[in-house]
Scaffold this active site. Structure first.
Site: not given
Length: 472
Positions: A112, A142, A218
């Site tokens: 992402h 992901d 992230s």
């Protein structure tokens, strides 16, 4: 009265002789046994690991349409600008973190972070900024793998740890770039293992930690006290957008699946056993005679599949894999994926309430029928859609979650196409066109090659049938 009180105190002294010393010991703070213990710090560990944690900048060019009011000269004279409602381009950017896992400059981050990016740049801890190619990206996990360009290695790396060796309570450090403020280190413990209801990816199996994780973290590193990578930080649970002590990381054993694929041929091949599983609800648990809901219930088995060859049948309950307890289908998927194609797995079952075992060999999903990918170009509601024949391989590759095992799947829809304007989406399955069943991409191409005044369409989306009529 005085005698009675003295007797009570005496009895207390006889029954609880150690009470006073214990209370005194609890009240006194313990003293570090040595100067080294007094000066204990994570600094040496961070100094060794942090050079391999990077910032990832992804950008893409998007079309932005100006307000239609700008078509009117009256409005333009007040607000300036020309070109009316013609689209304008702007740069959309995202920020995240990444971890170098190979000296040649291979970086792991979250999907992402770089999804749909036209350009990716990576900022190293020594302030160098390098361009990067996207080697592999997998939305289901992901995860994405990048390769640094423009500088020779060797680059600093973080070694992998066995994430299955983690225990709740273990100390961990989270390293990343929250909010773009610069590299930041936070500490915490492993709060829970095998979290499967997070919803951040298709293959849900996460390490939960209370180490502060915020937007921008992230793709960053979660490391153990040996400075080895135990997870890739990927999500937080928050209503405000900031950390509240509930963060999630993809286990390193799952990360290694995609990095090995990236370093070989760049394709992620997940093992297939040809069985469908469902969650055990409290009602199902009562019906199965279980003391609590757990395990993965076999809902169906494909003919000729590894599951059938191993003797699995609908109604079997998988409760363990290689001796590790299975709580739900996501936990079972994780165990199978991290074992890899060609490996064998010993499944512990409950069959009719009695224990049983099955040894299953993990295989590649077969592409039967052949994919036969086509991009439909004739003027029809499907113009601009790329379609493929459904097969176990296509289902595994696309993460299709519908109920059909045969038919035609829409794999991609071109921007600005008729298919996009109609509202078709990647993952839709074309069931019928004008009352005729669609069994192959060639069949659909022939149907759409002929003009029609009306198009009566039946589509499956997320397991539901959608019927609509569109003018020709």
């Amino acid at each position: 009265m005085r005698a009675r009180v003295m007797m009570a105190l005496a009895l207390a002294g006889l029954l609880l002789p150690g009470l006073a010393p214990l209370a005194a010991e609890a009240a006194a703070p313990s003293i570090p046994p040595s100067e080294a213990a007094l000066r204990y710090s994570f600094a040496p560990l961070v100094k060794r690991v942090s050079p391999a944690v990077v910032n990832v900048y992804a950008s893409r060019v998007v079309q932005q349409r100006v307000s239609p009011f700008m078509d009117d000269p009256f409005f333009r004279q007040f607000f300036g600008g020309g070109g009316g409602g013609a689209p304008r381009t702007r740069i959309q950017q995202s920020l995240g973190s990444g971890v170098i896992i190979d000296k040649s400059g291979i970086v792991v981050t979250n999907y992402h972070v770089i999804a749909n990016a036209d350009e990716v740049k990576v900022a190293l801890s020594d302030k160098r900024e390098l361009a990067a190619d996207i080697v592999l990206k997998d939305e289901r996990m992901d995860l994405a793998v990048l390769r640094l360009k423009g500088a020779a290695g060797p680059f600093p790396v973080v070694e992998f740890a066995d994430s299955d060796a983690l225990a709740v309570g273990d100390l961990v450090l989270a390293i990343g770039d929250p909010f773009g403020v610069g590299q930041t280190v936070t500490s915490g413990i492993v709060s829970a293992l095998a979290r499967t209801q997070v919803g951040a990816a298709d293959y849900q199996f996460y390490i939960q930690t209370d180490a502060a994780i915020n937007p921008g973290n992230s793709g960053g590193a979660l490391v153990d006290m040996d400075g080895r990578l135990v997870g890739i930080n990927t999500a937080i649970y928050s209503r405000s957008g900031g950390s509240i002590g509930i963060g999630f990381a993809i286990p390193s054993n799952m990360v290694q699946v995609i990095t090995k694929a990236a370093l070989s041929d760049g394709k992620v091949r997940l093992p297939w056993i040809g069985a469908e599983f469902q969650q055990v609800t409290p009602d199902l648990a009562d019906g199965l005679g279980l003391d609590r809901p757990h395990g993965a219930l076999v809902a169906g088995v494909t003919d000729g599949s590894p599951a059938e060859k191993a003797g699995l049948t609908a109604g079997d309950l998988v409760v363990s894999a290689d001796g590790i307890d299975i709580d739900d289908p996501n936990g079972l998927n994780y165990r199978l994926v991290t074992k890899g194609i060609g490996a064998s797995v010993q499944l512990g079952l409950l069959r009719g309430g009695k224990p049983a075992n099955a040894t299953i060999v993990l295989a590649s999903a077969p592409e039967i029928p052949p994919r036969e990918e086509l991009t439909l170009k004739s003027e029809s509601p499907f113009q601009g859609a790329t379609v493929v024949n459904l097969s176990p391989a296509v289902i595994a590759d696309t993460g299709y979650k519908g109920r059909r095992t045969k038919g035609v799947l829409i794999e991609k829809v071109d921007d600005g196409s008729i298919a996009a304007s109609v509202g078709f989406q990647a993952g839709d399955v074309v069931v019928e066109v004008n009352g005729q069943a669609v069994d192959a991409t060639r069949t659909l191409a022939a149907m759409t090659g002929r003009p029609a005044d009306l198009w009566r369409l039946t589509i499956e989306r997320d397991g539901r049938l959608i019927r609509s009529t569109i003018g020709g």
